[in-house]
Scaffold this active site. Structure first.
Site, PDB file in Angstrom:
ATOM      1  N   LYS A 133     -14.590  -3.029  -1.454  1.00  0.00           N
ATOM      2  CA  LYS A 133     -13.336  -2.803  -1.540  1.00  0.00           C
ATOM      3  C   LYS A 133     -13.620  -3.349   0.457  1.00  0.00           C
ATOM      4  O   LYS A 133     -13.548  -2.257   1.250  1.00  0.00           O
ATOM      5  CB  LYS A 133     -12.389  -1.613  -1.568  1.00  0.00           C
ATOM      6  CG  LYS A 133     -10.965  -1.723  -0.867  1.00  0.00           C
ATOM      7  CD  LYS A 133     -10.143  -0.494  -1.533  1.00  0.00           C
ATOM      8  CE  LYS A 133      -9.435  -0.308  -0.143  1.00  0.00           C
ATOM      9  NZ  LYS A 133      -7.946   0.838  -0.842  1.00  0.00           N
ATOM     10  N   ALA A 225      -1.822   0.754  -2.059  1.00  0.00           N
ATOM     11  CA  ALA A 225      -1.589   1.496  -0.277  1.00  0.00           C
ATOM     12  C   ALA A 225      -0.017   1.856  -0.480  1.00  0.00           C
ATOM     13  O   ALA A 225       0.401   0.268  -1.070  1.00  0.00           O
ATOM     14  CB  ALA A 225      -1.750   0.795   0.712  1.00  0.00           C
ATOM     15  N   GLY A 226      -0.350   3.068  -0.541  1.00  0.00           N
ATOM     16  CA  GLY A 226       1.587   3.804  -0.242  1.00  0.00           C
ATOM     17  C   GLY A 226       2.067   4.454  -1.383  1.00  0.00           C
ATOM     18  O   GLY A 226       3.347   4.769  -1.644  1.00  0.00           O
ATOM     19  N   ASN A 247      -4.151   6.671  -5.177  1.00  0.00           N
ATOM     20  CA  ASN A 247      -5.327   7.453  -4.645  1.00  0.00           C
ATOM     21  C   ASN A 247      -4.498   9.147  -4.141  1.00  0.00           C
ATOM     22  O   ASN A 247      -4.146   9.602  -4.806  1.00  0.00           O
ATOM     23  CB  ASN A 247      -6.274   7.455  -3.351  1.00  0.00           C
ATOM     24  CG  ASN A 247      -7.851   8.494  -3.102  1.00  0.00           C
ATOM     25  OD1 ASN A 247      -8.833   8.188  -2.544  1.00  0.00           O
ATOM     26  ND2 ASN A 247      -7.262   9.545  -3.315  1.00  0.00           N
TER      27      ASN A 247
END
Lengths: 300, 70
Positions: A133, A225-226, A247
């Site tokens: 990644k 993300a986010g 995450n």
């Protein structure tokens, strides 16, 4: 009595503006997520960072149903060793490990870290060994990617035989460039890393999905993300994303294991809703009960 | 007779015995070699060279592992 004036407004079909991009092939079966040479039953990729305890991380990963876990590459602790290695909580025989290049701010560092991650996984014989990644950050406050360095690093890693899953902003031009230079997957952000703001710019994500899948409907686009909560995951899949990487949304939830489970269901439901093809949005109402046989009167 | 040399090991100065191999250094530092990769002077050290390569003065060694991350 005069006939009341009928107010017939032209029904505005909002489907062009609002419906999910229908770029995938018309199949409805819930197929695995294909990324490079691997096939994942679960369309969630989950990060292993920021959990209060390694046990909580392990149990949250299990609850999410994810088969692919991102990990970071860092110095082995020498002086204040705290218990076991991460890999004693994430079985490398059970999960596909995806090393990230978090904390890298230039292409050379990202390539260096990617190679070290590969080296560790090769010795573990984990299938994620040639995956990475790629994150090349431009700024530590926003954690936005540096688009120029990201493209540079992606090219270097692709040339070195990596399958590169690239963290990117929601800029459709950069996304296109990354695909063109051989990224295995482009992973546009919903909002800044760890911000929990969800999908801030669905229109850009739709443009990216259309652009990257135009002649290549199975090209994997993973929103990364986010994400803050389960509905963000469902929204991402309803837009047409092939996968979601998250995450913080699990790690920082009050009850991470429960949130991980919520995420699992959100991914399944969002994907099924996308495959089902949503109804169009309309400006005006359309009754769901029939007109015929009505026994009551209406004013007009 | 022990001849000590100075190296940089994970960002810290360290004195070790001359001729020590990387494998021995890992053991000395109680590091499980299974979960780590080693960078020696900027190059990845192949696994099979860990007990062959003798560490030299001013070597810069990084021992990295996988940790939690998103």
């Amino acid at each position: 009595m005069a006939e009341p004036t009928q107010c017939i407004a032209k029904d505005v079909d909002m489907s062009e503006s609002w419906s999910a991009v229908d770029t995938a092939s018309k199949q409805t079966a819930n197929l695995p997520l294909k990324v490079g040479k691997y096939s994942l039953e679960s369309r969630l990729i989950v990060g292993s960072g920021r959990f209060d305890t390694p046990e909580l991380m392990r149990d949250s990963l299990a609850a999410s149903g994810s088969q692919c876990v991102t990990v970071a590459v860092r110095r082995e602790r020498l002086y204040d060793r705290q218990g076991k290695n991460l890999l004693e909580y994430i079985d490398p025989d059970k999960y596909l490990l995806l090393p990230n290049t978090a904390g890298c701010y230039n292409a050379a560092d990202a390539v260096r870290v990617a190679k070290l991650g590969r080296e560790i996984l090769r010795s573990l014989e984990n299938p994620g060994a040639d995956w990475v990644k790629l994150e090349v950050l431009g700024d530590s406050k926003t954690l936005l990617p540096d688009p120029i360095a990201t493209v540079e690093a992606c090219k270097m890693l692709v040339d070195d035989g990596f399958q590169v899953l690239v963290y990117s902003s929601d800029d459709p031009i950069v996304a296109r460039r990354l695909k063109d230079i051989g990224a295995t997957s482009v992973m546009p952000a919903g909002s800044p890393i760890g911000s929990g703001q969800g999908i801030l710019n669905p229109n850009n994500l739709r443009i990216i999905l259309e652009s990257l899948k135009a002649d290549d409907p199975d090209y994997p686009v993973i929103i990364d993300a986010g994400v803050g909560t389960a509905s963000d995951v469902a929204v991402a899949f309803e837009l047409g994303a092939d996968g979601v990487l998250l995450n913080s949304a699990i790690a920082y939830a009050r009850h991470p294991i429960l949130m991980a489970e919520a995420m699992k269901f959100a991914a399944i439901s969002g994907r099924k809703a996308y495959l089902a093809g949503r109804m169009p949005k309309r400006l005006y109402a359309q009754a769901s009960s029939p007109e015929a046989g009505i026994i009551t009167s209406r004013p007009w | 007779m022990s001849n000590l040399i100075n190296i940089i090991f994970n960002g810290h100065d360290r004195q070790i015995e001359a001729g020590m191999t990387v494998e021995q250094l890992l053991k000395d530092a109680a590091i499980n070699g299974r979960f780590v990769a080693i960078e020696l002077n900027g190059e990845i050290l192949p696994r099979d060279q860990r007990n062959q390569r003798a560490i030299q003065a001013r070597d810069v060694i990084e021992v990295v592992t996988l940790v939690g991350g998103g």
